[in-house]
Scaffold this motif. Structure first.
Motif, PDB file in Angstrom:
ATOM      1  N   ARG A   1       1.638   6.301  -6.816  1.00 41.42           N
ATOM      2  CA  ARG A   1       0.725   7.404  -6.979  1.00 41.42           C
ATOM      3  C   ARG A   1       0.935   8.690  -6.877  1.00 41.42           C
ATOM      4  NH1 ARG A   1      -4.962   4.311  -4.679  1.00 41.42           N
ATOM      5  NH2 ARG A   1      -5.056   2.868  -6.383  1.00 41.42           N
ATOM      6  N   ASP A   2       1.521   8.916  -5.902  1.00 43.32           N
ATOM      7  CA  ASP A   2       1.924  10.286  -5.455  1.00 43.32           C
ATOM      8  C   ASP A   2       2.985  10.706  -6.452  1.00 43.32           C
ATOM      9  OD1 ASP A   2       0.371  10.294  -3.287  1.00 43.32           O
ATOM     10  OD2 ASP A   2       1.625  10.035  -1.711  1.00 43.32           O
TER      11      ASP A   2
ATOM     12  N   ALA B   1       0.815  -1.212  -0.230  1.00 41.06           N
ATOM     13  CA  ALA B   1      -0.095  -0.275   0.238  1.00 41.06           C
ATOM     14  C   ALA B   1       0.921   1.241  -0.090  1.00 41.06           C
ATOM     15  CB  ALA B   1      -0.836   0.156   1.108  1.00 41.06           C
ATOM     16  N   ALA B   2       1.810   1.112   0.798  1.00 39.88           N
ATOM     17  CA  ALA B   2       2.962   2.212   0.902  1.00 39.88           C
ATOM     18  C   ALA B   2       3.558   2.391  -0.623  1.00 39.88           C
ATOM     19  CB  ALA B   2       3.816   2.156   1.889  1.00 39.88           C
TER      20      ALA B   2
ATOM     21  N   LYS C   1       0.742   4.025  -2.889  1.00 44.88           N
ATOM     22  CA  LYS C   1       0.563   5.310  -2.502  1.00 44.88           C
ATOM     23  C   LYS C   1       1.664   5.919  -3.235  1.00 44.88           C
ATOM     24  CE  LYS C   1      -0.513   8.515   1.280  1.00 44.88           C
ATOM     25  NZ  LYS C   1       0.375   9.434   1.296  1.00 44.88           N
ATOM     26  N   SER C   2       3.124   5.686  -2.774  1.00 47.11           N
ATOM     27  CA  SER C   2       4.209   6.422  -3.241  1.00 47.11           C
ATOM     28  C   SER C   2       4.328   6.655  -4.997  1.00 47.11           C
ATOM     29  CB  SER C   2       5.365   5.706  -2.739  1.00 47.11           C
ATOM     30  OG  SER C   2       6.590   6.388  -3.416  1.00 47.11           O
TER      31      SER C   2
END
Length: 185
Positions: A145-146, A138-139, A142-143
């Motif tokens: 995606r960010d 997930a991290a 998210k990373s």
């Protein structure tokens, strides 16, 4: 010399030569020996020696009988003690066998419980590892995606800044605000 005199005396001193003459005379040695024997037996009877001997033999017999009775009693006591010790030995052996059986059963139960505890611990660690992997995924997502959003914003900013007019930029901003509003509600 003595040996010769002994041989000579032995050769001539025979019982047949010693008992010569009539039997009831003091010259006959057999009669004299018989009289001496009878007098000796008479003296023994007069002084009650046979009854003394019999009483001593009776005392000795009673002593021996009491010693035998005591020995018999000691033997019976020893046999009862032996039987008691054998019973106690069997009881102790039975207790020892029960203790060993109980210890074996407890050891088997403890081994099974340890195996179950180990399996539970492994399952917990696997679950924790899965959680850590999911969290890391997930991290990472998210990373990514960010990073993708940052790159897209930068690219959009470059694209907007170079080829878009102010009216097109304002329309794009209004459109984005509207889409965000729809997604939030």
């Amino acid at each position: 010399m003595r040996i010769l005199s002994l041989i000579f005396a032995a050769g001539f001193a025979t019982p047949a030569l010693a008992a010569s003459g009539p039997f009831f005379s003091l010259g006959n040695t057999d009669f004299v020996v018989l009289l001496a024997f009878l007098v000796f037996v008479g003296i023994l009877v007069y002084f009650k020696v046979p009854s003394l001997i019999a009483s001593k033999l009776d005392e000795r017999s009673a002593t021996i009988r009491s010693e035998l009775d005591e020995a018999r009693a000691l033997r019976e006591e020893a046999q009862s003690l032996l039987a008691s010790y054998e019973r106690k030995h069997k009881e102790v052996q039975g207790q020892a066998d029960r203790i060993v059986d109980t210890a074996r059963k407890e050891a088997v139960a403890a081994a099974e419980q340890a195996k179950k505890d180990l399996e539970v611990s492994i399952q917990r660690r696997l679950a924790a590892a899965d959680d850590q992997i999911a969290s890391a995924e997930a991290a990472a997502v998210k990373s990514v995606r960010d990073r993708a959003v940052a790159i897209a914003v930068a690219a959009a900013g470059d694209a907007i800044g170079t080829g878009m007019s102010k009216t097109d930029a304002n329309a794009l901003i209004d459109d984005s605000i509207q889409k965000i509003g729809e997604k939030l509600h």
